[in-house]
Design a protein around this motif. Structure first.
Motif, PDB file in Angstrom:
ATOM      1  N   ASP A  72       0.857  -1.175   0.000  1.00  0.00           N
ATOM      2  CA  ASP A  72       0.000   0.000   0.000  1.00  0.00           C
ATOM      3  C   ASP A  72       0.903   1.238   0.000  1.00  0.00           C
ATOM      4  N   ALA A  73       0.288   2.417   0.081  1.00  0.00           N
ATOM      5  CA  ALA A  73       1.079   3.651   0.013  1.00  0.00           C
ATOM      6  C   ALA A  73       2.100   3.727   1.142  1.00  0.00           C
ATOM      7  N   GLU A  74       1.715   3.291   2.319  1.00  0.00           N
ATOM      8  CA  GLU A  74       2.650   3.314   3.443  1.00  0.00           C
ATOM      9  C   GLU A  74       3.819   2.364   3.196  1.00  0.00           C
ATOM     10  N   GLY A  75       3.518   1.210   2.612  1.00  0.00           N
ATOM     11  CA  GLY A  75       4.576   0.259   2.304  1.00  0.00           C
ATOM     12  C   GLY A  75       5.547   0.788   1.269  1.00  0.00           C
ATOM     13  N   MET A  76       5.050   1.636   0.378  1.00  0.00           N
ATOM     14  CA  MET A  76       5.933   2.251  -0.615  1.00  0.00           C
ATOM     15  C   MET A  76       6.973   3.131   0.056  1.00  0.00           C
ATOM     16  N   THR A  77       6.553   3.939   1.012  1.00  0.00           N
ATOM     17  CA  THR A  77       7.508   4.828   1.679  1.00  0.00           C
ATOM     18  C   THR A  77       8.439   4.056   2.602  1.00  0.00           C
ATOM     19  N   GLU A  78       8.010   2.891   3.062  1.00  0.00           N
ATOM     20  CA  GLU A  78       8.927   2.050   3.837  1.00  0.00           C
ATOM     21  C   GLU A  78      10.044   1.523   2.949  1.00  0.00           C
ATOM     22  N   LYS A  79       9.737   1.278   1.670  1.00  0.00           N
ATOM     23  CA  LYS A  79      10.766   0.848   0.716  1.00  0.00           C
ATOM     24  C   LYS A  79      11.692   1.996   0.327  1.00  0.00           C
ATOM     25  N   LEU A  80      11.113   3.166   0.156  1.00  0.00           N
ATOM     26  CA  LEU A  80      11.900   4.324  -0.282  1.00  0.00           C
ATOM     27  C   LEU A  80      11.300   5.563   0.376  1.00  0.00           C
ATOM     28  N   SER A  81      11.990   6.058   1.394  1.00  0.00           N
ATOM     29  CA  SER A  81      11.402   7.083   2.269  1.00  0.00           C
ATOM     30  C   SER A  81      11.174   8.411   1.569  1.00  0.00           C
ATOM     31  N   VAL A  82      11.864   8.680   0.450  1.00  0.00           N
ATOM     32  CA  VAL A  82      11.716   9.979  -0.211  1.00  0.00           C
ATOM     33  C   VAL A  82      10.488  10.052  -1.112  1.00  0.00           C
ATOM     34  N   LEU A  83       9.683   9.000  -1.170  1.00  0.00           N
ATOM     35  CA  LEU A  83       8.538   9.000  -2.066  1.00  0.00           C
ATOM     36  C   LEU A  83       7.381   9.829  -1.509  1.00  0.00           C
ATOM     37  N   ASP A  84       6.779  10.609  -2.384  1.00  0.00           N
ATOM     38  CA  ASP A  84       5.511  11.263  -2.114  1.00  0.00           C
ATOM     39  C   ASP A  84       4.449  10.370  -2.760  1.00  0.00           C
ATOM     40  N   THR A  85       3.605   9.754  -1.965  1.00  0.00           N
ATOM     41  CA  THR A  85       2.679   8.749  -2.488  1.00  0.00           C
ATOM     42  C   THR A  85       1.314   9.324  -2.870  1.00  0.00           C
ATOM     43  N   ARG A  86       1.192  10.665  -2.917  1.00  0.00           N
ATOM     44  CA  ARG A  86      -0.075  11.235  -3.360  1.00  0.00           C
ATOM     45  C   ARG A  86      -0.315  10.947  -4.843  1.00  0.00           C
ATOM     46  N   GLN A  87      -1.564  10.882  -5.218  1.00  0.00           N
ATOM     47  CA  GLN A  87      -1.927  10.669  -6.607  1.00  0.00           C
ATOM     48  C   GLN A  87      -1.866  11.995  -7.360  1.00  0.00           C
ATOM     49  N   PHE A  88      -1.188  11.970  -8.530  1.00  0.00           N
ATOM     50  CA  PHE A  88      -1.085  13.164  -9.365  1.00  0.00           C
ATOM     51  C   PHE A  88      -1.727  12.949 -10.742  1.00  0.00           C
ATOM     52  N   GLY A  89      -1.945  11.704 -11.110  1.00  0.00           N
ATOM     53  CA  GLY A  89      -2.407  11.377 -12.447  1.00  0.00           C
ATOM     54  C   GLY A  89      -3.906  11.469 -12.621  1.00  0.00           C
ATOM     55  N   PRO A  90      -4.337  11.272 -13.885  1.00  0.00           N
ATOM     56  CA  PRO A  90      -3.485  10.932 -15.017  1.00  0.00           C
ATOM     57  C   PRO A  90      -2.599  12.100 -15.431  1.00  0.00           C
ATOM     58  N   PRO A  91      -1.433  11.808 -16.069  1.00  0.00           N
ATOM     59  CA  PRO A  91      -0.487  12.872 -16.402  1.00  0.00           C
ATOM     60  C   PRO A  91      -1.099  13.915 -17.333  1.00  0.00           C
ATOM     61  N   VAL A  92      -0.683  15.160 -17.127  1.00  0.00           N
ATOM     62  CA  VAL A  92      -1.075  16.274 -17.994  1.00  0.00           C
ATOM     63  C   VAL A  92       0.185  17.049 -18.366  1.00  0.00           C
ATOM     64  N   THR A  93       0.057  17.956 -19.320  1.00  0.00           N
ATOM     65  CA  THR A  93       1.208  18.766 -19.730  1.00  0.00           C
ATOM     66  C   THR A  93       1.409  19.918 -18.755  1.00  0.00           C
ATOM     67  N   GLU A  94       2.575  20.544 -18.861  1.00  0.00           N
ATOM     68  CA  GLU A  94       2.919  21.623 -17.930  1.00  0.00           C
ATOM     69  C   GLU A  94       1.986  22.826 -18.064  1.00  0.00           C
ATOM     70  N   GLU A  95       1.362  22.967 -19.242  1.00  0.00           N
ATOM     71  CA  GLU A  95       0.449  24.092 -19.448  1.00  0.00           C
ATOM     72  C   GLU A  95      -0.889  23.891 -18.738  1.00  0.00           C
ATOM     73  N   ASP A  96      -1.188  22.665 -18.354  1.00  0.00           N
ATOM     74  CA  ASP A  96      -2.464  22.375 -17.708  1.00  0.00           C
ATOM     75  C   ASP A  96      -2.481  22.969 -16.301  1.00  0.00           C
ATOM     76  N   PRO A  97      -3.569  23.623 -15.878  1.00  0.00           N
ATOM     77  CA  PRO A  97      -3.627  24.211 -14.527  1.00  0.00           C
ATOM     78  C   PRO A  97      -3.440  23.181 -13.416  1.00  0.00           C
ATOM     79  N   GLY A  98      -3.752  21.925 -13.705  1.00  0.00           N
ATOM     80  CA  GLY A  98      -3.619  20.894 -12.684  1.00  0.00           C
ATOM     81  C   GLY A  98      -2.254  20.254 -12.616  1.00  0.00           C
ATOM     82  N   PHE A  99      -1.315  20.704 -13.468  1.00  0.00           N
ATOM     83  CA  PHE A  99       0.005  20.084 -13.497  1.00  0.00           C
ATOM     84  C   PHE A  99       0.699  20.247 -12.147  1.00  0.00           C
ATOM     85  N   GLY A 100       1.193  19.137 -11.596  1.00  0.00           N
ATOM     86  CA  GLY A 100       1.927  19.184 -10.344  1.00  0.00           C
ATOM     87  C   GLY A 100       1.066  19.225  -9.109  1.00  0.00           C
TER      88      GLY A 100
END
Length: 439
Positions: free
Chosen positions: A127-155
């Protein structure tokens, strides 16, 4: 094949990238007098040298996992496969493990899990918590689906946490893909295979209704009853030269790709803690690189413009806006990832088929074979690809109708048969393909 046909070699392989050298090697081991020709100065000097050389086992079909699993055993004991010492040293497999993010696009990896289970490949379902246990620098929030940098929702986060990930421990990369090709070249030469570099093919010769060899740019001819197109991004040019493209339902094109090379987050020893990450939520894959850096490639999300190249000898090999987009996407997942002003990394071409699945096949021209559409996802399979091409060529040259009765290739480690008809030029578009580098 006609014994009366004049010949200098039994088989000419056009290309000396990783698939080309392995094909020459496997044919030479079977007693073929082989010649690899390449327009570049050395084996693996083209797109192979600019690959991320990723070795991974996760696919959504058992057959895909099986082929990668089979090849994995060759990489683990690379010196045994090559069979001869190389004064330059041997390429080395670096095991990092691989984290694959679950998304709606990949059906939350359910089919991947079923396929890994069938091949008895170990993995952890996190799960998301298990991901950060594997690699502590991960931000496990959902950002997708991917959009281009011009999209207001980018990032910006688009939801809560991602649904989790699979961690496959038996995954990594080859530290020097060009050295890997040199290793195989020496193995091939030990079996009598020959190589000519700085040598360009300008014509596919025909005689008595079949291939007869090649004409080179200097006007000379080299004769052989078998010619194998392993031309990488030039594969479609060579197929047109041979007059076989019209007989193919699946064709290949050259696609420009950019791989970013950026420092790891400050204070993080990424060469120790980092791993392969395949992340369709942000549309990127990445891996550790020497010097505490990270390589970042694109998984070609639908929002991005793909740059197809009509002339693989004349294209813009500089970085574009895509470089910054990829780094920013990766920075969504890897906390503290710097976004440098100076752009570093690789720009090269991929040889891509219409459905991103390779073509390992004969052609409508007797004696002319193809190992094409391989860029981006077949480096890991090179030792097996060379073997199955040798098996295919022997069977067809002995009279087998591969189109009607596809050759079955037995994989000795996984103890499975691979139906080479899956890689046919005549297949219909595969609806289950990811249509991306992940394959």
């Amino acid at each position: 094949m006609s014994e009366a046909m004049a010949r200098d070699y039994d088989a000419i392989i056009i290309g000396a990238g990783v698939i080309g050298v392995c094909t020459g090697f496997e044919l030479a081991k079977r007693g073929f007098r082989t010649l690899n020709v390449d327009k570049l100065p050395a084996a693996g000097y083209g797109s192979t040298s600019n690959t991320c050389a990723i070795i991974r086992l996760h696919y959504s079909t058992p057959d895909g996992v099986a082929m990668a699993r089979e090849s994995y055993f060759y990489w683990l004991d690379w010196g045994k496969y090559v069979g001869v010492p190389d004064p330059s040293g041997l390429a080395r497999y670096v095991n990092t493990g691989c984290l694959v993010t679950k998304t709606e696009k990949n059906h939350y990896l359910q089919r991947v899990k079923e396929s890994l289970d069938e091949l008895h490949v170990a993995y952890e379902d996190l799960d998301a918590e298990g991901m950060t246990e594997k690699l502590s620098v991960l931000d496990t929030r959902q950002f997708g689906p991917p959009v281009t940098e011009e999209d207001p929702g980018f990032g910006r986060p688009s939801g809560g946490n991602v649904a989790g990930a699979l961690y496959i421990p038996e995954s990594g990369y080859i530290n020097d893909p060009q050295l890997c090709c040199h290793n195989v070249q020496l193995g091939c030469e030990a079996h009598g295979g020959e190589f000519r570099f700085n040598t360009e093919v300008t014509e596919i010769l025909r005689e008595d209704g079949r291939v007869a060899g090649v004409r080179l740019k200097d006007g000379s001819e080299v004769r052989a009853p078998v010619v194998v197109n392993v031309g990488g991004p030039h594969s479609f040019v060579i197929n047109r030269m041979a007059g076989v493209e019209e007989g193919m339902n699946i064709k290949t094109r050259a696609l420009k790709q950019e791989v970013c090379h950026v420092p790891a987050p400050e204070g993080v020893d990424y060469n120790v803690v980092g791993m392969l990450i395949s992340d369709s939520d942000i549309g990127c894959y990445s891996r550790p690189e020497v010097g505490n850096h990270i390589l970042i490639g694109s998984e070609d999300p639908p929002c991005d413009d793909l740059e197809w190249v009509e002339d693989p000898d004349d294209y813009d090999n500089t970085f574009s806006y895509q470089w910054r987009t990829q780094v920013l996407r990766e920075a969504q997942r890897v906390k503290g990832l710097p976004v440098p002003e100076a752009r570093q990394g690789l720009v090269d071409l991929y040889d891509v088929s219409d459905d991103w699945i390779p073509i390992y096949d004969k052609s409508d021209l007797p004696g002319f074979y193809m190992a094409v559409g391989t860029s981006g996802n077949q480096f890991k399979n090179a030792p097996v690809a060379g073997q199955l091409m040798a098996e295919l060529i022997e069977a067809v040259e002995d009279g087998r109708d591969h189109d009607a009765d596809p050759v079955q290739f037995h994989m000795k480690y996984t103890r499975r048969d691979c139906d080479l008809g899956f890689f046919s030029r005549l297949r219909t578009m595969n609806p289950d393909s990811s249509y991306s580098v992940i394959g």
